[in-house]
Design a protein around this motif. Structure first.
Motif: not given
Length: 415
Positions: A49-72
């Motif tokens: 969802k960062i793609n929806d707000r490319l100028d936003g301020y984001f805090i990663i609250k939890k570690s997580f694993s990607f389930s499939s190849p990443v989408k930049p």
């Protein structure tokens, strides 16, 4: 007399009014610059969802694993310009799959940029990246490739991050490849970050530039207060040869900018491929080029560098080969071993430092280093029996070597 008193009162009143107006203006400015409310990222779905707000301020609250190849995040027309604070959270299982990428979104003027944030113009703080894999990159690219775990090209700031668990890496291009742990190309700032562990590469390219932090660093780039203990190993590829190989722990190719206050301890480079025509290997930088200003200062390197390449081999604790006319080097402490395993090479140059003495100041070779007979050692030897290298932590202070002594200057860095 009365007139003077009245004038004085008026002056005081005007002064008070001006102070009040200034205070109101300052408060208004602060309110207008209010930091935006953070957007919290708890999982893979939130991340995209960062793609929806490319100028936003984001805090990663939890570690997580990607389930499939990443989408930049972002593309050539929409770079990331926001801010991410990872709070030391970890992104696990990051896989870049050639077959899953829409490369047109990441290709500009014949160069393809690949990374979690291919075009970074924002700020990425305190984020860790674990278990990184590149899949299906063996098809022959007819573009230049700039590839990094975090960014294809970094024009912003990356700070307080860590990369560990890079897997086997294989790339194939008829042109040039720049691969760096943090950025394929760095035109911004990478600081207070580190890379842990070893990674193996196999590739075919005209020119291949590799650095644990950046494949290539350009004008105005900064690499500072970083540390590394990783080992870069380049093996032979069945796909073809590498004509020119530039490898440095800091950056493979340095065409401008500053590399200051870094510690690369037990960080080594090994070239096992005979399919490399010319190799330029340096503990800090593989190859310096261009006429842009370059500064390398207050860096410590200790590790082993060896090569089995053909033709030209330039091997050094500092810079494999220097082609810059505007370079300044100051306060380096270096040691370890330099070796070649291919006596058939046309030219072997052990160079520390491969510059004239006007360009260097306070550079030292640790006294347990035995120079090969071909080495051009023009810096002094130093005994560091009384120095505890572990005190040189990038989050404690800047260390300076002078006249055989090491001094520290404490500092703090605002994020």
């Amino acid at each position: 007399m009365i007139f003077k008193k009245i004038s004085k009162k008026i002056a005081i009143s005007l002064s008070a009014i001006l102070v009040a107006v200034a205070a109101v203006f300052t408060v208004a400015m602060l309110l207008s610059q209010k930091v935006p409310d953070p957007i919290y990222v708890n999982n893979e779905e939130d991340f995209y969802k960062i793609n929806d707000r490319l100028d936003g301020y984001f805090i990663i609250k939890k570690s997580f694993s990607f389930s499939s190849p990443v989408k930049p995040i972002g593309d050539k027309d929409h770079p990331f310009k926001g801010k991410i604070n990872g709070l030391s959270s970890i992104f696990y299982n990051i896989e870049f799959d050639y077959n899953e990428l829409d490369l047109d979104k990441y290709t500009v003027d014949g160069t393809t940029y690949i990374g979690l944030f291919p075009f970074n113009e924002g700020t990425i703080l305190k984020t860790n990246f674990y278990n990184v894999k590149y899949s299906n990159f063996l098809s022959a690219f007819d573009t230049n490739l700039n590839i990094g775990v975090v960014s294809g090209i970094n024009k912003g700031r990356i700070s307080g991050c860590r990369i560990y668990g890079l897997k086997e890496i294989e790339f194939n291009s008829s042109k040039s490849i720049s691969f760096g742990g943090y950025a394929g190309v760095n035109e911004g700032k990478i600081s207070k970050s580190d890379l842990v562990g070893h990674f193996n590469l196999r590739s075919s390219a005209n020119t291949f530039s590799i650095g644990e932090f950046a494949g290539e660093s350009r004008s105005n780039s900064i690499l500072e207060l970083c540390k590394s203990g990783g080992h870069i190993m380049v093996y032979e590829s069945e796909l073809g040869e590498i004509k020119n190989l530039n490898v440095g722990i800091g950056t493979g190719t340095l065409s401008g900018g500053k590399i200051n206050n870094n510690i690369f301890e037990n960080a080594s480079i090994s070239i096992y491929s005979k399919a490399v025509t010319n190799s330029y290997l340096g503990g800090i930088v593989g190859l310096t080029s261009s006429d842009s200003s370059i500064e390398i200062k207050n860096c410590y390197y200790k590790g082993n560098i060896s090569s089995f390449a053909n033709n030209e081999q330039h091997i050094s604790f500092s810079i494999g080969k220097n082609l810059s006319s505007k370079i300044s080097i100051k306060n380096l402490l270096m040691g370890g071993s330099l070796a070649t395993k291919n006596s058939k090479s046309l030219e072997i140059d052990y160079s520390d430092i491969p510059l004239n003495s006007d360009n260097i100041e306070n550079c030292y070779i640790i006294n347990d280093f035995t120079a090969p007979s071909a080495a051009k050692i023009i810096c002094k030897k130093i005994s560091i029996d009384d120095v505890t290298i572990t005190k040189m932590k990038w989050n404690d202070g800047i260390w300076i070597i002078s006249n055989g002594n090491i001094s520290f200057k404490e500092f703090t860095i605002d994020e």
